[in-house]
Design a protein around this motif. Structure first.
Motif, PDB file in Angstrom:
ATOM      1  N   TYR A 268      16.674  26.326  29.035  1.00 14.53           N
ATOM      2  CA  TYR A 268      15.648  25.770  28.167  1.00 14.53           C
ATOM      3  C   TYR A 268      15.441  26.714  26.990  1.00 14.53           C
ATOM      4  O   TYR A 268      15.829  27.890  27.040  1.00 14.53           O
ATOM      5  N   MET A 269      14.816  26.204  25.933  1.00 14.57           N
ATOM      6  CA  MET A 269      14.646  27.004  24.721  1.00 14.57           C
ATOM      7  C   MET A 269      13.966  28.342  24.997  1.00 14.57           C
ATOM      8  O   MET A 269      14.393  29.377  24.479  1.00 14.57           O
ATOM      9  N   ASP A 270      12.904  28.347  25.780  1.00 12.47           N
ATOM     10  CA  ASP A 270      12.212  29.605  26.076  1.00 12.47           C
ATOM     11  C   ASP A 270      13.150  30.627  26.723  1.00 12.47           C
ATOM     12  O   ASP A 270      13.057  31.822  26.460  1.00 12.47           O
ATOM     13  N   GLN A 271      14.048  30.148  27.563  1.00 14.07           N
ATOM     14  CA  GLN A 271      15.013  31.039  28.213  1.00 14.07           C
ATOM     15  C   GLN A 271      16.031  31.581  27.206  1.00 14.07           C
ATOM     16  O   GLN A 271      16.427  32.740  27.283  1.00 14.07           O
ATOM     17  N   VAL A 272      16.431  30.739  26.259  1.00 16.66           N
ATOM     18  CA  VAL A 272      17.366  31.176  25.203  1.00 16.66           C
ATOM     19  C   VAL A 272      16.702  32.261  24.360  1.00 16.66           C
ATOM     20  O   VAL A 272      17.294  33.315  24.095  1.00 16.66           O
ATOM     21  N   ILE A 273      15.469  32.018  23.973  1.00 14.68           N
ATOM     22  CA  ILE A 273      14.739  32.989  23.159  1.00 14.68           C
ATOM     23  C   ILE A 273      14.576  34.298  23.912  1.00 14.68           C
ATOM     24  O   ILE A 273      14.796  35.382  23.355  1.00 14.68           O
ATOM     25  N   GLN A 274      14.244  34.215  25.188  1.00 14.56           N
ATOM     26  CA  GLN A 274      14.088  35.422  26.008  1.00 14.56           C
ATOM     27  C   GLN A 274      15.411  36.181  26.124  1.00 14.56           C
ATOM     28  O   GLN A 274      15.437  37.420  26.058  1.00 14.56           O
ATOM     29  N   LEU A 275      16.510  35.463  26.273  1.00 17.78           N
ATOM     30  CA  LEU A 275      17.838  36.088  26.342  1.00 17.78           C
ATOM     31  C   LEU A 275      18.117  36.900  25.078  1.00 17.78           C
ATOM     32  O   LEU A 275      18.524  38.064  25.143  1.00 17.78           O
ATOM     33  N   PHE A 276      17.859  36.305  23.924  1.00 19.78           N
ATOM     34  CA  PHE A 276      18.094  36.990  22.653  1.00 19.78           C
ATOM     35  C   PHE A 276      17.126  38.152  22.451  1.00 19.78           C
ATOM     36  O   PHE A 276      17.521  39.218  21.989  1.00 19.78           O
ATOM     37  N   GLU A 277      15.855  37.932  22.787  1.00 18.80           N
ATOM     38  CA  GLU A 277      14.863  39.002  22.643  1.00 18.80           C
ATOM     39  C   GLU A 277      15.232  40.204  23.503  1.00 18.80           C
ATOM     40  O   GLU A 277      15.164  41.347  23.055  1.00 18.80           O
ATOM     41  N   ASN A 278      15.640  39.946  24.737  1.00 16.23           N
ATOM     42  CA  ASN A 278      16.016  41.048  25.635  1.00 16.23           C
ATOM     43  C   ASN A 278      17.258  41.782  25.140  1.00 16.23           C
ATOM     44  O   ASN A 278      17.315  43.006  25.174  1.00 16.23           O
ATOM     45  N   LYS A 279      18.227  41.032  24.687  1.00 14.97           N
ATOM     46  CA  LYS A 279      19.503  41.650  24.288  1.00 14.97           C
ATOM     47  C   LYS A 279      19.383  42.406  22.966  1.00 14.97           C
ATOM     48  O   LYS A 279      19.931  43.490  22.811  1.00 14.97           O
ATOM     49  N   PHE A 280      18.691  41.834  22.000  1.00 14.19           N
ATOM     50  CA  PHE A 280      18.669  42.402  20.650  1.00 14.19           C
ATOM     51  C   PHE A 280      17.409  43.208  20.329  1.00 14.19           C
ATOM     52  O   PHE A 280      17.240  43.657  19.195  1.00 14.19           O
TER      53      PHE A 280
END
Length: 195
Positions: A28-40
């Motif tokens: 889901y979008m929130d999970q995508v955003i969290q993935l990017f926030e955590n990585k970058f």
């Protein structure tokens, strides 16, 4: 700049979203955003900076920068495209990004055998090589600037060295951006658009 090695470390240039970082399940979008926030997160300029927001992702979707999502979930292919968009957005316009990704999006949708993972893996290898080139070029640039500035009297050597580095990095960025824009301008329209 005598502490250019520290500057390079602080940039976290080796931060990428690798294939193993991307889950096999749809997100889901929130999970995508969290993935990017955590990585970058280490690459952020300050704590207030957002890596990726719902608005950004919605704008990419509305602008057709990636193929449509289904059931409000993003596939691994979507995440690879969003990763590429994330890297391109600071240098290119949304229209240029759309044009450069248009054929790729069509291939993903139309060709079952098309393997975006191979393309994305090649992209990551190039990114890694680009980091090495950037580090080498930055050290060489620093060496070009430092002797001239250090020899001058009655000036704030550190400030002028920083100024010349900023101006040089901005100039190089503009040269690369202009080259990318020229390539995009020469890209052929996808077959469906020409018919």
């Amino acid at each position: 700049m005598e502490n250019i090695n520290e500057l390079m470390k602080e940039l976290h240039l080796d931060t990428t979203l690798s294939l193993k970082d991307i889950p096999e399940i749809n997100l889901y979008m929130d999970q995508v955003i969290q993935l990017f926030e955590n990585k970058f997160a280490p690459t952020k300029r300050n704590d207030d900076e957002k890596i990726l927001t719902k608005t950004m992702v919605n704008n990419y979707a509305k602008g057709k920068l990636f193929f449509p999502i289904k059931n409000k979930k993003y596939t691994k292919e979507h995440i690879m495209l969003i990763s590429m968009i994330y890297q391109m957005k600071s240098a290119l316009s949304i229209n240029d990004i759309k044009k450069s990704l248009q054929t790729l999006n069509e291939k993903i949708l139309e060709e079952e055998e098309f393997n975006i993972e191979k393309l994305y893996d090649r992209y990551l290898i190039l990114a890694e090589n680009n980091v090495a080139r950037f580090l080498d070029d930055s050290m060489a640039l620093n060496q070009e600037i430092f002797p001239d500035i250090a020899e001058q009297e009655n000036i704030d050597a550190e400030y002028f060295q920083q100024l010349l580095l900023v101006a040089s990095f901005a100039n190089m960025s503009n040269l690369y951006r202009r080259a990318a824009e020229k390539i995009i301008d020469g890209m052929k329209e996808p077959q469906a658009k020409r018919d």
